[in-house]
Design an enzyme around this catalytic site. Structure first.
Site, PDB file in Angstrom:
ATOM      1  N   LYS A 113     -19.898 -49.096  -8.021  1.00  0.00           N
ATOM      2  CA  LYS A 113     -20.286 -48.274  -6.868  1.00  0.00           C
ATOM      3  C   LYS A 113     -19.245 -47.219  -6.554  1.00  0.00           C
ATOM      4  O   LYS A 113     -19.587 -46.120  -6.138  1.00  0.00           O
ATOM      5  CB  LYS A 113     -20.553 -49.151  -5.638  1.00  0.00           C
ATOM      6  CG  LYS A 113     -21.846 -49.933  -5.759  1.00  0.00           C
ATOM      7  CD  LYS A 113     -22.294 -50.498  -4.428  1.00  0.00           C
ATOM      8  CE  LYS A 113     -23.672 -51.147  -4.573  1.00  0.00           C
ATOM      9  NZ  LYS A 113     -24.129 -51.783  -3.349  1.00  0.00           N
ATOM     10  N   LYS A 195     -30.151 -52.925 -13.586  1.00  0.00           N
ATOM     11  CA  LYS A 195     -30.903 -53.814 -12.698  1.00  0.00           C
ATOM     12  C   LYS A 195     -31.712 -53.014 -11.683  1.00  0.00           C
ATOM     13  O   LYS A 195     -31.292 -51.908 -11.287  1.00  0.00           O
ATOM     14  CB  LYS A 195     -29.983 -54.817 -12.008  1.00  0.00           C
ATOM     15  CG  LYS A 195     -29.145 -54.245 -10.899  1.00  0.00           C
ATOM     16  CD  LYS A 195     -28.657 -55.323  -9.942  1.00  0.00           C
ATOM     17  CE  LYS A 195     -27.961 -54.656  -8.760  1.00  0.00           C
ATOM     18  NZ  LYS A 195     -28.032 -55.361  -7.523  1.00  0.00           N
ATOM     19  N   LYS A 198     -31.723 -51.290  -4.940  1.00  0.00           N
ATOM     20  CA  LYS A 198     -32.155 -50.594  -3.725  1.00  0.00           C
ATOM     21  C   LYS A 198     -31.724 -49.132  -3.753  1.00  0.00           C
ATOM     22  O   LYS A 198     -32.468 -48.251  -3.361  1.00  0.00           O
ATOM     23  CB  LYS A 198     -31.519 -51.228  -2.499  1.00  0.00           C
ATOM     24  CG  LYS A 198     -32.051 -52.585  -2.137  1.00  0.00           C
ATOM     25  CD  LYS A 198     -31.784 -52.817  -0.647  1.00  0.00           C
ATOM     26  CE  LYS A 198     -31.829 -54.277  -0.287  1.00  0.00           C
ATOM     27  NZ  LYS A 198     -30.500 -54.905  -0.331  1.00  0.00           N
TER      28      LYS A 198
HETATM   29  N1  AQP Z   1     -32.547 -56.686  -9.672  1.00  0.00           N
HETATM   30  C1  AQP Z   1     -32.345 -57.859  -9.088  1.00  0.00           C
HETATM   31  N2  AQP Z   1     -32.837 -58.991  -9.662  1.00  0.00           N
HETATM   32  C2  AQP Z   1     -32.653 -60.209  -9.062  1.00  0.00           C
HETATM   33  N3  AQP Z   1     -32.009 -60.363  -7.875  1.00  0.00           N
HETATM   34  C3  AQP Z   1     -31.514 -59.268  -7.259  1.00  0.00           C
HETATM   35  N4  AQP Z   1     -30.839 -59.076  -6.106  1.00  0.00           N
HETATM   36  C4  AQP Z   1     -30.556 -57.755  -5.961  1.00  0.00           C
HETATM   37  N5  AQP Z   1     -31.052 -57.054  -7.007  1.00  0.00           N
HETATM   38  C5  AQP Z   1     -31.647 -57.964  -7.833  1.00  0.00           C
HETATM   39  C6  AQP Z   1     -30.497 -60.145  -5.168  1.00  0.00           C
HETATM   40  O1  AQP Z   1     -31.094 -59.852  -3.910  1.00  0.00           O
HETATM   41  C7  AQP Z   1     -30.279 -60.415  -2.877  1.00  0.00           C
HETATM   42  C8  AQP Z   1     -30.070 -59.433  -1.757  1.00  0.00           C
HETATM   43  O2  AQP Z   1     -29.542 -58.227  -2.252  1.00  0.00           O
HETATM   44  P1  AQP Z   1     -28.455 -57.407  -1.481  1.00  0.00           P
HETATM   45  O3  AQP Z   1     -29.101 -56.622  -0.449  1.00  0.00           O
HETATM   46  O4  AQP Z   1     -27.327 -58.234  -1.072  1.00  0.00           O
HETATM   47  O5  AQP Z   1     -27.910 -56.793  -2.718  1.00  0.00           O
HETATM   48  P2  AQP Z   1     -27.808 -55.413  -3.212  1.00  0.00           P
HETATM   49  O6  AQP Z   1     -26.901 -55.626  -4.357  1.00  0.00           O
HETATM   50  O7  AQP Z   1     -27.441 -54.468  -2.174  1.00  0.00           O
HETATM   51  O8  AQP Z   1     -29.256 -55.040  -3.623  1.00  0.00           O
HETATM   52  P3  AQP Z   1     -29.450 -53.970  -4.617  1.00  0.00           P
HETATM   53  O9  AQP Z   1     -30.878 -53.857  -4.755  1.00  0.00           O
HETATM   54  O10 AQP Z   1     -28.673 -54.301  -5.819  1.00  0.00           O
HETATM   55  O11 AQP Z   1     -28.829 -52.666  -3.915  1.00  0.00           O
HETATM   56  P4  AQP Z   1     -27.711 -51.685  -4.415  1.00  0.00           P
HETATM   57  O12 AQP Z   1     -28.446 -50.558  -4.933  1.00  0.00           O
HETATM   58  O13 AQP Z   1     -26.951 -51.355  -3.172  1.00  0.00           O
HETATM   59  O14 AQP Z   1     -26.878 -52.369  -5.461  1.00  0.00           O
HETATM   60  C9  AQP Z   1     -28.978 -60.857  -3.527  1.00  0.00           C
HETATM   61  O15 AQP Z   1     -29.021 -62.269  -3.680  1.00  0.00           O
HETATM   62  C10 AQP Z   1     -29.008 -60.192  -4.874  1.00  0.00           C
HETATM   63  O16 AQP Z   1     -28.343 -60.979  -5.841  1.00  0.00           O
END
Ligand code: AQP
Length: 335
Positions: A113, A195, A198
């Site tokens: 990030k 992956k 969001k």
């Molecule tokens: N692609 C994924 N596959 C399986 N599990 C996932 N999680 C996130 N992406 C995947 C799981 O969702 C939970 C909540 O996510 P979060 O809000 O804590 O995590 P995050 O990393 O902000 O979500 P994103 O989508 O990955 O956002 P960005 O773009 O900010 O990196 C967690 O249990 C996570 O493991």
């Protein structure tokens, strides 16, 4: 026998997607009856990258509604907003003071990030310490997360052990990550080497967001990147990562074993059939969730009551833990 304690969180950064659901939220709901659960909308974590205040306020409520719509039962589980429970921020500071900087600089998510941002906030580096506090202030035994969060939960274990060692105590329970056996890492539909995320979900065709309309879901699946072959089977071949991802989603949604999944597509005429079929099962999966989310957002007074009660329950556990932590660390004066 005492029930296992579970803590897990999710950021209110909008765009909650199928990866979040299959990797985390669905399991929280499915297993809540057997455990003592704390599910948290981690708004403090979302501030580690810049946020628009009005959007953050809206998304925080919307995400809480989504958790309930996905089957988290506030009569069974404690559901709350992180910033409503000040023990999280206080505990984070105390843990900062036992966590070596090098541990944080090694975190993959920080490295990924921070290279994508022009100006990196201190909070982004500190994110895993806040997360460690979230977990260990509740004496959580288990943390059900997607694979991407495994490293952070391992760090929480290290921090708990370091505190225990420094202060010669068994004060903190050392938590275990619980990673899904299927859909632990749902990949982007437009690029199956990254992956589903969001922060990329505004790009049309990358993610299936839980609140997407059926037409949008069909559009994204139809455009999913696959390969030039025709064979529909699970495979570790990087060339077939796209098909593998679609089959993994189908498997997670239908609950079938991999042989049954492949059998379902034995007569398919190509990847087009696969994509439409996966879209159909996902649309049906999300339909009741979307309807329930709409109802909950129509009555935010009830939602806010649930969250206020959740915060009260969370405070009753985490504040005494922080108070005791301060005493152990020498911050409470005798007398
Ligand atoms: N692609 C994924 N596959 C399986 N599990 C996932 N999680 C996130 N992406 C995947 C799981 O969702 C939970 C909540 O996510 P979060 O809000 O804590 O995590 P995050 O990393 O902000 O979500 P994103 O989508 O990955 O956002 P960005 O773009 O900010 O990196 C967690 O249990 C996570 O493991």
């Amino acid at each position: 026998m005492d029930k296992k304690r579970v803590f897990s969180g999710i950021q209110p950064t909008g765009n909650v997607h199928l990866g979040n659901y299959l990797g985390a939220i669905r399991r929280w709901a499915a297993e809540q009856g057997d455990k003592t659960n704390y599910f948290c909308v981690v708004d403090l974590h979302s501030l580690t990258v810049p946020q628009d205040p009005a959007t953050l306020r809206f998304e925080t409520r919307s995400l809480a509604a989504l958790l309930l719509a996905c089957g988290i039962d506030p009569h069974v589980s404690t559901v709350f907003i992180q910033s409503h429970v000040t023990a999280h921020a206080e505990g984070c500071w105390l843990l900062n003071c036992v966590t070596p900087l090098g541990w944080l600089q090694r975190m993959t998510q920080f490295k990924d990030k921070s290279t994508r941002q022009e100006s990196v906030l201190t909070g982004l580096l500190d994110y895993p310490v806040l997360m460690a506090g979230d977990i260990i202030l509740y004496d959580a035994d288990e943390v059900p997360v997607g694979e991407d969060q495994k490293q952070h939960v391992e760090l929480a274990r290290d921090i708990a052990q370091r505190f225990n060692a420094l202060y010669e105590t068994e004060f903190f329970v050392v938590p275990q990550p619980k990673i899904a056996t299927v859909a632990a890492r749902v990949m982007g539909l437009d690029d199956p080497t990254v992956k589903m995320s969001k922060s990329l979900a505004d790009k049309r065709g990358h993610a299936i967001r839980l609140l997407d309309e059926p037409d949008e879901i069909l559009y994204a699946f139809k455009r999913a990147v696959t390969d030039s072959g025709r064979e529909i089977r699970f495979s570790n071949d990087p060339e077939k990562a796209g098909v593998n991802n679609l089959l993994g989603i189908y498997q997670a949604v239908t609950g079938q074993d991999s042989a049954a999944v492949e059998a379902d597509f034995a007569a398919a005429r190509g990847y087009g059939d696969l994509k439409v079929r996966v879209a159909e099962v996902v649309i049906e999966l999300l339909r009741p969730i979307q309807a329930r989310h709409g109802e909950l957002m129509d009555d935010t007074a009830e939602l806010d009551r649930i969250l206020a009660h959740g915060a009260e329950q969370a405070r009753a556990v985490s504040q005494p833990k922080v108070d005791e932590m301060k005493r152990i660390m020498g911050l409470v004066l005798p007398g």
